[in-house]
Scaffold this motif. Structure first.
Motif, PDB file in Angstrom:
ATOM      1  N   TYR A 148       0.828  -1.203   0.000  1.00 49.88           N
ATOM      2  CA  TYR A 148       0.000   0.000   0.000  1.00 49.88           C
ATOM      3  C   TYR A 148       0.866   1.258   0.000  1.00 49.88           C
ATOM      4  CZ  TYR A 148      -3.515   3.398   1.488  1.00 49.88           C
ATOM      5  OH  TYR A 148      -4.337   4.484   1.573  1.00 49.88           O
ATOM      6  N   ASP A 149       1.935   1.270   0.792  1.00 50.53           N
ATOM      7  CA  ASP A 149       2.830   2.433   0.819  1.00 50.53           C
ATOM      8  C   ASP A 149       3.536   2.622  -0.520  1.00 50.53           C
ATOM      9  OD1 ASP A 149       2.101   2.948   3.387  1.00 50.53           O
ATOM     10  OD2 ASP A 149       3.882   2.065   4.319  1.00 50.53           O
ATOM     11  N   LYS A 152       0.952   4.270  -2.786  1.00 52.76           N
ATOM     12  CA  LYS A 152       0.753   5.693  -2.491  1.00 52.76           C
ATOM     13  C   LYS A 152       1.886   6.539  -3.067  1.00 52.76           C
ATOM     14  CE  LYS A 152       0.288   5.438   1.984  1.00 52.76           C
ATOM     15  NZ  LYS A 152       0.080   5.875   3.387  1.00 52.76           N
ATOM     16  N   ASN A 153       3.113   6.087  -2.900  1.00 55.79           N
ATOM     17  CA  ASN A 153       4.249   6.841  -3.430  1.00 55.79           C
ATOM     18  C   ASN A 153       4.254   6.838  -4.954  1.00 55.79           C
ATOM     19  OD1 ASN A 153       5.037   7.325  -0.825  1.00 55.79           O
ATOM     20  ND2 ASN A 153       6.651   5.775  -0.792  1.00 55.79           N
ATOM     21  N   LYS A 156       1.888   9.427  -6.252  1.00 54.89           N
ATOM     22  CA  LYS A 156       2.425  10.783  -6.093  1.00 54.89           C
ATOM     23  C   LYS A 156       3.506  11.096  -7.123  1.00 54.89           C
ATOM     24  CE  LYS A 156       1.645  10.884  -1.078  1.00 54.89           C
ATOM     25  NZ  LYS A 156       2.321  10.912   0.255  1.00 54.89           N
ATOM     26  N   TYR A 237      -7.045   0.607   2.179  1.00 52.57           N
ATOM     27  CA  TYR A 237      -6.811   1.201   0.865  1.00 52.57           C
ATOM     28  C   TYR A 237      -7.759   2.370   0.618  1.00 52.57           C
ATOM     29  CZ  TYR A 237      -3.498  -2.324  -0.744  1.00 52.57           C
ATOM     30  OH  TYR A 237      -2.391  -3.110  -0.909  1.00 52.57           O
ATOM     31  N   ILE A 239      -7.052   5.293  -0.369  1.00 53.98           N
ATOM     32  CA  ILE A 239      -6.711   6.058  -1.571  1.00 53.98           C
ATOM     33  C   ILE A 239      -7.423   5.494  -2.795  1.00 53.98           C
ATOM     34  CG2 ILE A 239      -4.653   4.694  -2.159  1.00 53.98           C
ATOM     35  CD1 ILE A 239      -3.328   7.366  -2.933  1.00 53.98           C
TER      36      ILE A 239
END
Length: 568
Positions: A148-149, A152-153, A156, A237, A239
């Protein structure tokens, strides 16, 4: 600093030098090594390109360097530090995952062979083989959080599409003798229940980037797996819940039953939609009253330059599993023709077998058993029956033409149903997009080699599988970046391209270079994609043999005609 080759002609002769320039306190300094006149210098340069070096090491540099850049853009090492609390272990784990992505080898071989020749060697502080498995245990309980991290990155830093989230499940075989908590005997795609396996739920977007992954015991039903998927989506999750416009679960007919559909309809309250194929045994009731002249063209795809497949469809309202749904009845004339040909061929095979058995001796019971076995193999039990004729000592075949005709009427038809308002074109497009998830599973099985899984403990089997997904994630990000730049690769082509850069490093010994310790980094196997030998099809492989055979026949024919003319 790199050495450059310099040629000088002071007295109408050509002399070679190795030259390098560098700065010391802002001033340019130059070193030179004289390597002799033209003939001697050329020989030394040839030795530099071909001769074995002192302490020679063959390293692959491009694959590791490229994937490390992608991992650094996602702050992958910082993510691992967050969950392990150990910078050394996190760097080693990152490097192990990169090597697992590039090479289809066991971790033992990666540690003992590959790592020693890799540019990641100096940054990978692993002292013994067992430490690799200990590092895997560090992140076992937080594999989903790491994924998940990373996601997210990636959102971005890169242009990641959130238009669709496509979810499906698959199974991976594990070669073990017995069951464990994770390894269970389940119902595989090969219709076998004796294969130990692990179930995997994978969610990807239209760029084929994995967004979600989870492992389950091999006998877990789809309803349970999708239930766990939903809980994870709602709790972690966020996002995707907030950003993904359409979260669509696509189900094949093999996974469809009343319980599954009831659960999928319950997911609508969480903004999850589903699109499923109707079981082939139920398609007839939707297609029987459909006029082929009334249905519209909804999908075309070019197969070859002069051939394309077409799908026609009509949207109707009908009851499916106790509730009225939107049903898209589709018709593919190419599939109809293919299945008709297949049915005719299977019927003819059985008829020829009966004819051949009647010409031979043997008991009628034995002949009936052989034919019945063949009928079952070709799924013709309702269409054919074997009758013993005691008087003629032969067997006869009774063919049910009505059953065959009813099958032919259904050929080419299939049906999709959903609860949400979608046009026929949208429905067929979304259903065809399930190939993205299927391709993801195929890539994991082939190019990323999830199997064979060489672990015995459940936690390491699951960690190994998810590590492969991490590598798949890194390569899919690279593939999406290249596609945005106008360069398209399949996963196989991309992996080959980034692995094809290799170097041989070592020291060159020569009497002219005694005072200088000449370090050589020699590139090898730098194939351009268009210079790679193309894989031949079986037909192309047979062409040389056919040409040689044709030439031999022509030569024999000429020899025969020559002798004939001379005799006349």
């Amino acid at each position: 600093m790199a050495w450059n080759i310099t040629w000088r002609k002071p007295h109408k002769k050509k002399y070679g030098y190795l030259k390098r320039s560098y700065r010391v306190n802002g001033r340019v300094k130059t070193d030179e090594i004289y390597i002799g006149p033209d003939e001697v210098a050329t020989k030394i340069l040839a030795d530099l390109a071909t001769r074995e070096l002192v302490d020679e090491t063959d390293i692959t540099y491009s694959g590791e360097a490229v994937l490390e850049k992608i991992a650094d853009s996602l702050n992958f090492e910082d993510i691992l530090i967050k969950y392990t609390g150990d910078e050394r272990a996190s760097r080693a784990l990152k490097n192990v995952i990169i090597l697992m992505t590039l090479f289809k080898e066991s971790k033992r071989r990666l540690f003992l062979k590959r790592l020693d020749k890799s540019i990641l060697k100096n940054s990978t502080d692993i002292t013994y083989l067992g430490e690799v498995y200990e590092l895997m245990d560090l992140v076992y309980k937080c594999l989903g959080d790491i994924m998940y991290d990373m996601l997210k990155n990636a959102i971005k830093q890169h242009n990641i599409s959130l238009k669709y989230l496509l979810v499906d499940a698959t199974r991976f075989k594990v070669y073990k003798d017995g069951e464990t908590g994770l390894i269970k005997f389940g119902y595989s795609a090969q219709k076998r229940r004796d294969i130990p396996q692990v179930n995997l739920v994978l969610g990807v977007n239209e760029q084929q980037i994995p967004f979600f992954v989870s492992a389950h015991p091999g006998n877990t039903p789809d309803v349970t797996m999708f239930g766990d998927f939903l809980k994870t989506m709602r709790s972690k999750y966020r996002i995707l819940n907030d950003s993904a416009r359409h979260k669509i679960i696509i189900m094949d007919q093999g996974n469809v039953n009343e319980e599954t559909i009831r659960y999928l309809r319950w997911l609508v309250r969480y903004n999850f939609h589903f699109l499923s194929m109707v079981r082939s045994s139920s398609v007839g009731r939707f297609a029987k009253n459909l006029d082929k002249l009334e249905i519209d063209l909804i999908y075309t795809r070019e197969i070859t330059k002069n051939k394309e497949t077409r799908i026609y469809g009509k949207l109707v309202e009908a009851e499916v599993y106790g509730r009225v749904s939107h049903v898209l009845v589709c018709y593919n004339p190419d599939v109809k023709q293919t299945k008709n040909n297949s049915l005719d061929r299977r019927v003819e095979i059985v008829k020829q077998k009966v004819s051949s058995l009647n010409k031979k001796g043997g008991s009628l019971d034995g002949k009936c058993e052989v034919v019945n076995s063949l009928i079952a193999k070709h799924s013709l039990k309702r269409a054919m029956e074997v009758i013993k004729n005691e008087e003629d000592e032969a067997i006869k075949l009774a063919v049910n033409e009505e059953d065959l005709d009813s099958r032919r009427k259904k050929f080419g038809f299939f049906a999709l149903f959903t609860h949400c308002d979608m046009t026929p074109v949208e429905m067929i497009k979304v259903y065809k997009s399930r190939d993205l998830v299927e391709k993801g599973f195929q890539e994991l099985n082939t190019d990323f080699s999830v199997c064979p899984i060489r672990h015995s403990e459940d936690r390491r089997i699951e960690t190994h599988t998810i590590f492969k997904i991490y590598g798949y994630f890194l390569v899919s990000i690279l593939r999406a970046i290249l596609k945005d730049g106008g360069v398209e690769h399949s996963f196989r082509e991309l992996l080959h391209t980034i692995k094809s850069g290799r170097s041989v490093v070592g020291y060159y010994e020569h009497e002219l270079c005694k005072e200088q310790h000449l370090h050589v980094n020699r590139q090898t196997n730098m194939w351009h994609r268009h210079q790679q030998p193309q894989r031949q099809t079986p037909r192309q492989q047979r062409q040389p043999h056919r040409r040689r055979r044709a030439q031999r026949l022509r030569s024999q024919s000429r020899a025969g005609h020559g002798s004939l003319r001379s005799s006349q």
